[in-house]
Motif scaffolding. Structure first.
Motif, mmCIF file in Angstrom:
data_model
loop_
_atom_site.group_PDB
_atom_site.id
_atom_site.type_symbol
_atom_site.label_atom_id
_atom_site.label_comp_id
_atom_site.label_asym_id
_atom_site.label_seq_id
_atom_site.Cartn_x
_atom_site.Cartn_y
_atom_site.Cartn_z
ATOM 1 N N VAL A 1 42.077 17.990 38.223
ATOM 2 C CA VAL A 1 40.735 18.534 38.441
ATOM 3 C C VAL A 1 40.640 18.866 39.917
ATOM 4 C CG1 VAL A 1 38.262 18.101 38.332
ATOM 5 C CG2 VAL A 1 39.762 17.121 36.597
ATOM 6 N N ALA A 2 40.287 20.100 40.252
ATOM 7 C CA ALA A 2 40.226 20.532 41.651
ATOM 8 C C ALA A 2 39.152 21.604 41.779
ATOM 9 C CB ALA A 2 41.584 21.078 42.079
ATOM 10 N N ILE B 1 35.101 10.196 44.606
ATOM 11 C CA ILE B 1 36.079 10.929 43.788
ATOM 12 C C ILE B 1 36.117 12.393 44.189
ATOM 13 C CG2 ILE B 1 36.649 11.702 41.453
ATOM 14 C CD1 ILE B 1 35.416 9.246 40.342
ATOM 15 N N GLN B 2 34.924 12.980 44.393
ATOM 16 C CA GLN B 2 34.870 14.403 44.745
ATOM 17 C C GLN B 2 35.641 14.668 46.032
ATOM 18 O OE1 GLN B 2 32.324 16.670 42.261
ATOM 19 N NE2 GLN B 2 31.071 16.623 44.073
ATOM 20 N N GLU C 1 45.389 31.652 39.551
ATOM 21 C CA GLU C 1 46.416 31.006 40.373
ATOM 22 C C GLU C 1 45.921 30.627 41.770
ATOM 23 O OE1 GLU C 1 49.000 29.878 39.086
ATOM 24 O OE2 GLU C 1 49.188 30.999 37.212
ATOM 25 N N LYS C 2 44.708 31.098 42.128
ATOM 26 C CA LYS C 2 44.189 30.771 43.460
ATOM 27 C C LYS C 2 43.796 29.299 43.568
ATOM 28 C CE LYS C 2 40.977 34.056 43.821
ATOM 29 N NZ LYS C 2 41.203 35.059 42.781
ATOM 30 N N SER C 3 43.617 28.643 42.414
ATOM 31 C CA SER C 3 43.113 27.266 42.425
ATOM 32 C C SER C 3 44.081 26.360 41.675
ATOM 33 C CB SER C 3 41.744 27.236 41.743
ATOM 34 O OG SER C 3 41.464 25.932 41.298
ATOM 35 N N LYS C 4 44.087 25.095 42.048
ATOM 36 C CA LYS C 4 44.927 24.126 41.342
ATOM 37 C C LYS C 4 44.222 23.526 40.121
ATOM 38 C CE LYS C 4 46.116 21.740 45.043
ATOM 39 N NZ LYS C 4 46.684 20.841 46.032
ATOM 40 N N ASN C 5 42.938 23.876 39.980
ATOM 41 C CA ASN C 5 42.141 23.318 38.893
ATOM 42 C C ASN C 5 42.732 23.691 37.528
ATOM 43 O OD1 ASN C 5 40.113 22.152 37.423
ATOM 44 N ND2 ASN C 5 38.635 23.791 37.796
ATOM 45 N N SER D 1 36.581 11.372 35.600
ATOM 46 C CA SER D 1 37.384 10.153 35.493
ATOM 47 C C SER D 1 38.104 10.064 34.149
ATOM 48 C CB SER D 1 36.527 8.909 35.771
ATOM 49 O OG SER D 1 35.469 8.859 34.861
ATOM 50 N N THR D 2 37.575 10.736 33.117
ATOM 51 C CA THR D 2 38.284 10.729 31.836
ATOM 52 C C THR D 2 39.497 11.654 31.868
ATOM 53 O OG1 THR D 2 36.168 10.444 30.741
ATOM 54 C CG2 THR D 2 38.006 11.045 29.332
ATOM 55 N N LEU D 3 39.364 12.787 32.569
ATOM 56 C CA LEU D 3 40.396 13.821 32.447
ATOM 57 C C LEU D 3 41.432 13.810 33.568
ATOM 58 C CD1 LEU D 3 38.077 16.803 31.409
ATOM 59 C CD2 LEU D 3 39.448 15.358 29.903
ATOM 60 N N HIS D 4 41.008 13.569 34.811
ATOM 61 C CA HIS D 4 41.914 13.774 35.940
ATOM 62 C C HIS D 4 43.108 12.815 35.910
ATOM 63 C CE1 HIS D 4 43.328 14.963 39.862
ATOM 64 N NE2 HIS D 4 43.430 13.682 40.186
ATOM 65 N N GLY D 5 44.323 13.391 36.066
ATOM 66 C CA GLY D 5 45.529 12.573 36.170
ATOM 67 C C GLY D 5 46.071 12.086 34.835
ATOM 68 N N LYS D 6 45.341 12.364 33.729
ATOM 69 C CA LYS D 6 45.847 11.950 32.415
ATOM 70 C C LYS D 6 46.760 13.038 31.864
ATOM 71 C CE LYS D 6 43.076 8.393 32.479
ATOM 72 N NZ LYS D 6 41.683 8.532 32.070
ATOM 73 N N THR D 7 47.578 12.673 30.884
ATOM 74 C CA THR D 7 48.389 13.704 30.256
ATOM 75 C C THR D 7 47.568 14.399 29.180
ATOM 76 O OG1 THR D 7 49.214 12.269 28.509
ATOM 77 C CG2 THR D 7 50.459 12.311 30.577
ATOM 78 N N LEU D 8 47.981 15.623 28.833
ATOM 79 C CA LEU D 8 47.263 16.385 27.809
ATOM 80 C C LEU D 8 47.224 15.643 26.478
ATOM 81 C CD1 LEU D 8 48.403 20.045 28.497
ATOM 82 C CD2 LEU D 8 46.069 19.191 28.402
#
Lengths: 82, 580
Positions: free
Chosen positions: B342-343, B222-223, B362-366, B304-311
């Motif tokens: 998550v990034a 995943i990482q 803004e430097k990161s997509k996280n 895995s709980t947070l990434h790609g899910k909607t708020l």
């Protein structure tokens, strides 16, 4: 006095040997060789990572109890126990 | 019953136990006050040492720190355990045989010098003071996280409890409350870890689940998919030389910390000192081998709980909603797609060392800010455990903070009341005066630490490196040479301590200039790649070299000192030495 010198010599060489193991598991296997060792697996973990986050700690515990047990024998052998 | 009610109940019960133990072990003589009458069995001293050693930071923050550092987190795991090997083999048995009350006692007597005694006492006070301020803050933070009282109220409650058993019972009261506190903190740490290991891998033993399940392999995958490097890949945050130096500095620093060393004065004989070091590390290892497992599980679970899910989706999860309220968890939808990314990098820009929740970085997509502390604090909820387990974790965090604070306060106040007041200024003080001085100083120290807990000096968190660096560069070499080098004399030891102390303090000051003095940039960022956390190792080496050279150029120590060194090398007679 030579008796006590013998005791001290036996003690310090035991300490030296155990500290070699101490440095080997943590500094050599856990850090210096961590990258190459990571190619090998222990269970599902890369070996270098395992030494750094698990294995070295187990070895530390064993080293201390081994030293205490071995010194019990030395203390009795040289008659310096309580 | 609600989590809050459970927390009041369990914290209340544990505090009542600590106070009862403190009352039951009240003392009337200095040997009881400083060294618990030397009657503590090896295994009990091991548990007390483990509680003494494991602070609020070990309990609450360490797993989180490792979770974000991956492999590099090993510096704390090896560094804060490997020192016990040095302690057990090189220091504890001999200091116990020598058999006085404090670290400056040994250094002052061995080097036949009040200068050495005073330098050691000042180093002890400084090291312990840096450390204790953070502990009292930790008590306040645990109270505020779990019971929504403000930090100041939490600190005052903590101060009152510590003051009661430390002033009344001294080392004896502290020892037996630490044994109880170890029990509380280890149960509180293991139950959630076992539960989450079972939920995520089907194997309830965290260490085995960590080593043998495929969870870490999946985490690595995943990482990589998200643009991080593999979790298990070494030297991602720090170069190898810094990892080596920090690990060694933490190990040697641990072995040189006065509040840890004085615990070994409390056992009946040399043999018990050796075994109790083993018990201490075994008890510590229970937590320290669980923490990296918990770190990996929690990281896997969070991503895995947070990434790609909607708020909206994640906010329906109870623990997400709860910790988002406390800002330990925070989201920002930078790309406006309504989904969480998550990034690598920060979700929010830093302001004064803390995330500024109004300014996305803004430097990161996280898009997720995850505080270190959440790893341990949220585990019971993630594993869907009963409310009383969450309450137990609160009690465990408090036990960890209070036990460490008490040990530090005793080390600090004994340096003042025993070494400076009695040994240097008032050698004719009566037993009653000495005991009274001990009680007064520890009370003042508790109040001072409470003050620092409520008004933390900004630099404290930044200079914990000081405590380990200074212990490694000053006290450890002086004690070690005092035992193993019969020829080491006053001149060599004092010169070594001063060079080690000054070098390390100056280096840390220059490397941490922005945090300590508010300078715009560090004077030097590192020394040959070694950062402030590891630079104590260079100080230690300088201490050894200077001490050796100076001692060989000056007269050998007097005959009675050489006999003292011969005597501490032999276990026989430690029982009588107690009755000095």
């Amino acid at each position: 006095m030579s008796n006590l010198e013998g005791y001290w010599k036996a003690n310090t060489s035991l300490i030296r040997n155990l500290l070699i193991v101490w440095a080997l598991v943590s500094y050599v296997l856990g850090i210096l060789l961590a990258e190459p060792l990571n190619a090998i697996r222990l269970g599902a973990l890369p070996l270098g990572f395992w030494f750094a986050q698990q294995g070295s700690i187990y070895v530390f515990v064993i080293l201390i109890f081994y030293y205490a047990w071995k010194m019990d024998q030395l203390d009795r052998q040289y008659g310096v126990h309580e | 019953m609600s989590v809050e009610a459970w927390t009041y109940l369990i914290v209340g019960i544990t505090f009542a136990i600590y106070i009862y133990i403190g009352y039951a072990s009240r003392v009337r003589e200095t040997a009881g006050f400083y060294v618990a009458g030397r009657g503590v069995p090896a295994i009990a001293n091991g548990a007390a040492t483990a509680a003494d050693w494991m602070s609020a930071a070990s309990f609450i923050s360490m797993a989180g720190l490792i979770s974000f550092m991956g492999y590099d987190g090993a510096v704390y795991l090896m560094g804060w355990t490997g020192g016990y090997v040095l302690l057990a083999l090189l220091l504890a048995p001999y200091l116990r045989k020598y058999g006085k009350y404090t670290v400056p006692d040994f250094i002052g007597d061995r080097y036949y010098s009040h200068t050495a005694r005073a330098v050691a006492a000042i180093a002890t006070i400084f090291i312990s003071l840096i450390y204790v301020a953070g502990q009292m803050r930790g008590v306040g933070i645990v109270f505020s996280r779990f019971l929504q009282v403000d930090i100041a109220t939490g600190v005052i409650i903590g101060v009152a409890v510590v003051a009661f058993f430390a002033v009344l019972g001294g080392m004896k009261g502290i020892t037996w409350t630490q044994v109880a506190q170890y029990t509380v903190l280890i149960i509180a740490y293991l139950i959630p870890a076992i539960a989450i290991a079972n939920v995520l891998t089907g194997n309830p033993i965290p260490q085995l689940a960590f080593t043998f399940s495929d969870l870490v392999s999946r985490l690595n995958q995943i990482q990589v998919d998200l643009g991080f490097t593999e979790y298990t890949k070494p030297f991602q945050g720090k170069p190898m030389i810094d990892i080596l130096a920090i690990t060694l500095a933490l190990m040697v620093g641990t072995a040189g910390l006065p509040h840890v060393i004085i615990r070994f004065y409390t056992v009946p004989d040399v043999r018990s000192a050796r075994y109790s070091a083993g018990w201490a590390l075994l008890f510590i290892a229970l937590l320290y081998t669980t923490a990296p497992a918990l770190a990996a599980f929690a990281r896997y679970n969070l991503i895995s709980t947070l990434h790609g899910k909607t708020l909206e989706e994640v906010r329906q999860i109870d623990w997400v909603a709860k910790w988002e309220k406390t800002k330990l968890l925070a989201f920002v939808d930078k790309d406006g797609d309504g989904k969480i990314t998550v990034a690598p990098g920060r979700a929010f820009a830093l302001k004064g060392g803390k995330p500024d929740f109004n300014t996305p970085d803004e430097k990161s997509k996280n898009e997720v800010h995850i505080d270190n502390d959440i790893i341990v604090l949220s585990t019971p909820e993630v594993a869907k455990l009963a409310p009383w387990v969450i309450a137990l974790v609160a009690a465990g965090g408090l036990a960890a903070a209070l036990s460490t604070a008490a040990g530090l306060l005793l080390a600090m106040s004994s340096a003042i009341s025993h070494d400076i007041y009695y040994r240097i200024f008032r050698p004719n003080a009566t037993e009653a005066q000495r005991l009274l001085a001990g009680r007064i100083v520890i009370l003042l120290a508790v109040i001072l630490s409470g003050y620092f807990g409520i008004n933390p000096p900004g630099f404290v968190a930044q200079v914990v490196a000081f405590a380990f660096g200074l212990a490694a560069a000053s006290l450890f070499p002086a004690i070690l040479l005092g035992i193993f080098d019969k020829r080491m004399n006053r001149e060599g030891a004092i010169a070594g301590i001063l060079v080690g102390l000054i070098f390390t303090a100056v280096m840390i000051g220059m490397m941490r200039a922005p945090q300590i003095f508010g300078a715009p940039a560090p004077v030097i960022p590192n020394l040959f790649g070694i950062s402030a956390e590891g630079v104590g190792v260079i100080g230690m080496i300088l201490n050894f070299v200077v001490a050796y050279v100076v001692s060989r150029a000056t007269p050998p120590p007097p005959e009675h000192i050489q006999h003292l060194v011969e005597d501490i090398r032999i276990p026989k007679g430690a029982g009588q030495a107690a009755e000095h």
